[in-house]
Write an enzyme that holds these catalytic residues in place. Structure first.
Site, PDB file in Angstrom:
ATOM      1  N   ASP A 116      10.129  -1.432 -16.431  1.00 57.41           N
ATOM      2  CA  ASP A 116       9.006  -0.498 -16.513  1.00 57.41           C
ATOM      3  C   ASP A 116       9.061   0.352 -15.249  1.00 57.41           C
ATOM      4  O   ASP A 116       8.748  -0.120 -14.160  1.00 57.41           O
ATOM      5  CB  ASP A 116       7.695  -1.302 -16.599  1.00 57.41           C
ATOM      6  CG  ASP A 116       6.449  -0.405 -16.508  1.00 57.41           C
ATOM      7  OD1 ASP A 116       6.595   0.826 -16.479  1.00 57.41           O
ATOM      8  OD2 ASP A 116       5.341  -0.971 -16.463  1.00 57.41           O
TER       9      ASP A 116
ATOM     10  N   LYS B 161       7.741   9.991 -10.530  1.00 59.88           N
ATOM     11  CA  LYS B 161       7.805  10.090 -11.988  1.00 59.88           C
ATOM     12  C   LYS B 161       7.096  11.349 -12.506  1.00 59.88           C
ATOM     13  O   LYS B 161       7.434  11.861 -13.567  1.00 59.88           O
ATOM     14  CB  LYS B 161       7.163   8.839 -12.588  1.00 59.88           C
ATOM     15  CG  LYS B 161       7.315   8.694 -14.094  1.00 59.88           C
ATOM     16  CD  LYS B 161       6.768   7.348 -14.512  1.00 59.88           C
ATOM     17  CE  LYS B 161       6.766   7.165 -16.012  1.00 59.88           C
ATOM     18  NZ  LYS B 161       6.259   5.828 -16.374  1.00 59.88           N
TER      19      LYS B 161
ATOM     20  N   GLU C 201       6.587   3.389 -23.752  1.00 66.05           N
ATOM     21  CA  GLU C 201       5.745   2.379 -23.097  1.00 66.05           C
ATOM     22  C   GLU C 201       4.753   1.732 -24.072  1.00 66.05           C
ATOM     23  O   GLU C 201       4.645   0.499 -24.109  1.00 66.05           O
ATOM     24  CB  GLU C 201       5.027   2.991 -21.895  1.00 66.05           C
ATOM     25  CG  GLU C 201       5.985   3.238 -20.727  1.00 66.05           C
ATOM     26  CD  GLU C 201       5.443   4.202 -19.674  1.00 66.05           C
ATOM     27  OE1 GLU C 201       4.241   4.523 -19.722  1.00 66.05           O
ATOM     28  OE2 GLU C 201       6.222   4.630 -18.811  1.00 66.05           O
TER      29      GLU C 201
ATOM     30  N   ASP D 274      -3.708   2.782 -21.796  1.00 62.27           N
ATOM     31  CA  ASP D 274      -2.957   2.485 -20.574  1.00 62.27           C
ATOM     32  C   ASP D 274      -3.584   3.219 -19.384  1.00 62.27           C
ATOM     33  O   ASP D 274      -3.424   4.428 -19.229  1.00 62.27           O
ATOM     34  CB  ASP D 274      -1.490   2.917 -20.775  1.00 62.27           C
ATOM     35  CG  ASP D 274      -0.618   2.663 -19.537  1.00 62.27           C
ATOM     36  OD1 ASP D 274      -1.158   2.325 -18.468  1.00 62.27           O
ATOM     37  OD2 ASP D 274       0.619   2.805 -19.650  1.00 62.27           O
TER      38      ASP D 274
HETATM   39  P1  ADP Z   1       1.151   2.708 -13.004  1.00 55.89           P
HETATM   40  O1  ADP Z   1       1.317   2.480 -14.458  1.00 55.89           O
HETATM   41  O2  ADP Z   1       0.565   4.045 -12.684  1.00 55.89           O
HETATM   42  O3  ADP Z   1       2.385   2.429 -12.225  1.00 55.89           O
HETATM   43  P2  ADP Z   1      -0.305   0.181 -12.714  1.00 55.89           P
HETATM   44  O4  ADP Z   1      -0.402  -0.130 -14.138  1.00 55.89           O
HETATM   45  O5  ADP Z   1       0.564  -0.664 -11.875  1.00 55.89           O
HETATM   46  O6  ADP Z   1       0.015   1.719 -12.456  1.00 55.89           O
HETATM   47  O7  ADP Z   1      -1.799   0.139 -12.139  1.00 55.89           O
HETATM   48  C1  ADP Z   1      -2.098   0.309 -10.789  1.00 55.89           C
HETATM   49  C2  ADP Z   1      -3.590   0.378 -10.633  1.00 55.89           C
HETATM   50  O8  ADP Z   1      -4.190  -0.850 -11.069  1.00 55.89           O
HETATM   51  C3  ADP Z   1      -4.035   0.581  -9.195  1.00 55.89           C
HETATM   52  O9  ADP Z   1      -5.024   1.579  -9.151  1.00 55.89           O
HETATM   53  C4  ADP Z   1      -4.629  -0.776  -8.823  1.00 55.89           C
HETATM   54  O10 ADP Z   1      -5.635  -0.676  -7.838  1.00 55.89           O
HETATM   55  C5  ADP Z   1      -5.195  -1.212 -10.152  1.00 55.89           C
HETATM   56  N1  ADP Z   1      -5.448  -2.662 -10.145  1.00 55.89           N
HETATM   57  C6  ADP Z   1      -4.567  -3.654  -9.934  1.00 55.89           C
HETATM   58  N2  ADP Z   1      -5.195  -4.848  -9.970  1.00 55.89           N
HETATM   59  C7  ADP Z   1      -6.508  -4.599 -10.222  1.00 55.89           C
HETATM   60  C8  ADP Z   1      -7.676  -5.422 -10.364  1.00 55.89           C
HETATM   61  N3  ADP Z   1      -7.612  -6.732 -10.253  1.00 55.89           N
HETATM   62  N4  ADP Z   1      -8.845  -4.812 -10.612  1.00 55.89           N
HETATM   63  C9  ADP Z   1      -8.916  -3.470 -10.716  1.00 55.89           C
HETATM   64  N5  ADP Z   1      -7.867  -2.655 -10.580  1.00 55.89           N
HETATM   65  C10 ADP Z   1      -6.675  -3.210 -10.336  1.00 55.89           C
HETATM   66 MG    MG Z   2       2.250   1.902 -16.173  1.00 52.74          MG
END
Ligand code: ADP
Ligand code: MG
Length: 622
Positions: A25, A87, A186, A208
């Site tokens: 991913d 990205k 995705e 998402d």
């Molecule tokens: P992307 O798809 O953009 O790479 P992710 O799916 O990894 O992003 O999500 C990252 C986001 O998820 C960040 O804003 C992070 O703060 C949030 N996040 C991660 N864990 C938690 C949690 N326990 N509660 C709320 N938000 C969270």
């Molecule tokens: Mg993502």
């Protein structure tokens, strides 16, 4: 001496039975890698136990780039050499980026062929190169955990990615030394992780919410094939906004002047983020910022702060449903993806909107990588007997052989299945009554460079002058990837057909090899193809003309006309034999066609007239 390996009783003695493949991913904020071991999909951690690799790269002069947490740590001290969110620009041209109205956090230099480059201490880097650095870090991680005989990877992309964004993702992977089995959407990956592809059919909404982006996709599953019905979202909405909202509230309750101090602001934001994550488990949390009294943030207050953002995502869901022309109640499953879907308010609102409980059992950070790993495992051939091969697109183009050993593509690669396409062909010779249909698979222009799938004959074509018969060739690929080809003469409706299994015979490795060869040879192939095409056309014209002249040239043409035509014909023969520029042959054929235009018309008339009068058609065979 190394220890010798002995197999378990009843197991094969061949080593490396399991072919190593991974799912990746490649995210805007975080990236991760997963694999299937002993039938279970799992995400892989680095030496420190981190599963998520921040999608951040730090460049230093003459040094290997730092990726992930160590790069993230440099973002405050050396922001210009710390690249994040790459990205957002992958596969985009400078024009695309400038015209996008979202904030552009990058400064581009030395744009070449409108491919943007970012200046770094290591020199200008393209988005493909930067993404490749991230992929390389994940590949290293996989090889450290699994061993270095990785045979391939499935890499996920947003459903809305266009061709150039997809190609750029593939290029980045190739650059990192990964063999890309396939790119996977995705949302489709997330649905696979939940095993939703096992159902007969249904409509799936994938919600998402990541760090800086929100995507919603409406998928339709039919016979094991996912179709993207619509996508929507907001490329500037995510968990970062939640952090910002908490930070703004903190400024208000603590001291608005903190805003002026950049370092203090960063600390505030990171405290806000921690508080947000705490609130997924606790009803309230204490925020400590150095030099200020503790602040208490309750779930209720937090929900108030982020309510408008969550409402925006729900509005986007409504739009996506409308675009797909689907009612809320028709959605059978809802899948939650992205770290920010841990926020209780987000779950509540999504459930309320769809009126159904969303799937949240799998860690929303990992669900996409897990789906990709499951798909990679199948493509690597680890699941015996083609079971659940999710063949949602045609891996290689399908076509038929035309004169001169050339391939005419009828269905292009990457077309989603099921699909049916038809094209009309004609006879090459006067009086031709049969046609051999040779079905091929591959991207190259010449038959000899493609893979032969099947051959069959269409007989009983009415004998007409070359080019008068109309043969419609139809290719149909069903949801299982089964190809059937039929050919039918349009006027008489005589037909013939055959069924082939195009994709199962080839391993994905072979598919990749064929694709690579087609890319390497594309230009050369194009030239060879047009030269062959013109030669074939020249031969056909000369052959048909000679046959016609022998039969009725004297009757239908004056001596002067005949001399002119033969002169032009010899020029064609000369060009066809000696020219290596297809254009030259083409011009000579054009000149000949112009000279014999009246003659052809006279012949057509007499041929058709004879047929109408009930003459035996054989009389016109040459
Ligand atoms: P992307 O798809 O953009 O790479 P992710 O799916 O990894 O992003 O999500 C990252 C986001 O998820 C960040 O804003 C992070 O703060 C949030 N996040 C991660 N864990 C938690 C949690 N326990 N509660 C709320 N938000 C969270
Ligand atoms: Mg993502």
């Amino acid at each position: 001496m190394a220890l010798l390996q002995i197999s378990e009783p009843g197991m094969s003695t061949a080593p490396h039975q399991h072919r190593l493949a991974v799912g990746i991913d490649l995210g805007t904020t975080n990236s991760l890698v997963a694999t299937v071991r002993s039938g279970v999909a799992e995400t892989l951690a680095d030496e420190d136990g981190n599963i998520l690799l921040p999608s951040v790269v730090y460049y230093q002069e003459n040094k290997t780039p730092l990726v992930g947490v160590p790069a993230l740590e440099m973002s405050s001290s050396d922001p210009l050499n710390t690249i994040s969110s790459i990205k957002r620009v992958l596969g985009r041209s400078v024009e695309d980026i400038n015209s996008a109205n979202e904030l552009n956090p990058f400064s581009f230099v030395g744009t070449e062929n409108s491919v943007p480059r970012i200046n770094t201490a290591l020199g200008p880097r393209t988005a493909v190169e930067i993404s490749s650095d991230i992929l390389l870090a994940l590949k290293d991680r996989a090889e450290k955990t699994l061993g270095d005989n990785l045979i391939g990877a499935v890499i996920t992309v947003p459903a809305y990615f266009d061709d150039s964004q997809r190609q750029a993702t593939k290029d980045a992977a190739t650059l990192a030394g990964l063999n890309v089995f396939r790119l996977l959407n995705e949302p489709t990956a997330a649905a696979i992780a939940y095993g939703l592809d096992q159902a007969a059919e249904g409509i799936i909404a994938v919600y998402d919410l990541g760090g800086g982006t929100f995507d919603v996709s409406i998928l339709r599953l039919r016979k094991g094939v996912f179709e993207v019905m619509s996508t929507g979202g907001d490329s500037a909405l995510g968990g970062d906004d939640f952090d910002q909202a908490i930070a703004n509230w903190l400024l208000e309750v603590l001291d608005p002047s903190i805003r002026e101090d950049e370092i203090a602001m960063r600390k505030l934001l990171s405290a806000a983020r921690q508080a947000k994550e705490q609130l997924t488990q606790y009803a309230s949390t204490t925020i400590t910022v150095e030099g200020y009294p503790d602040a208490e943030l309750t779930q209720e207050k937090f929900e108030q702060l982020i309510e408008t953002y969550v409402k925006k995502t729900i509005a986007a869901c409504r739009r996506a449903l409308r675009d797909a022309d689907i009612g809320k109640d028709e959605v059978s499953e809802i899948v939650m993806v992205g770290g920010s879907t841990r926020v209780p308010l987000v779950r509540k609102q999504v459930e309320k909107f769809f009126g159904k409980q969303p799937h949240t059992d799998i860690d929303p950070d990992r669900v996409v990588a897990i789906g990709a790993a499951i798909q990679a495992d199948i493509l690597a051939g680890n699941k015996p007997g083609d079971e659940m091969l999710l063949l949602d697109v045609i891996p290689l183009s399908l076509g038929i052989e035309t004169m001169g050993g050339l391939v005419e593509k009828i269905i292009d690669r990457n077309t989603t299945i099921p699909v049916a396409r038809a094209q009309e062909f004609t006879t090459y010779k006067d009086g031709q009554t049969a046609m051999r249909v040779h079905v091929l698979q591959g991207e190259r222009e010449l038959v000899s460079d493609c893979r032969s799938l099947a051959t069959f004959d269409l007989t009983g074509i009415p004998p007409l002058v070359a080019g008068a018969a109309k043969i419609k060739v139809t290719f149909q690929v069903d949801a299982d990837g089964l190809l059937s080809v039929s050919a039918q003469e349009v006027n008489t409706r005589v037909s013939a057909s055959i069924q082939v299994k195009p994709s199962y015979g080839l391993s994905d490795k072979e598919i990749e090899a064929m694709l690579k060869a087609s890319m390497d040879n594309a230009q050369q192939d194009m030239l060879a193809r047009s030269l062959r095409e013109e030669q074939v056309e020249a031969d056909r014209v000369v052959e048909a003309l000679n046959a016609a002249l022998a039969k009725d040239g004297k009757q239908l043409l004056s001596a002067e006309e005949l001399a002119n035509i033969t002169f032009k014909r010899d020029a064609v023969i000369e060009a066809r034999t000696n020219a290596d520029n297809p254009e030259q042959i083409k011009q000579s054929v054009k000149a000949l066609e112009a000279a014999s235009k009246n003659y052809v018309a006279r012949r057509m008339d007499s041929s058709v007239r004879s047929m109408m009068q009930g003459h035996k058609v054989e009389e016109f065979e040459t």
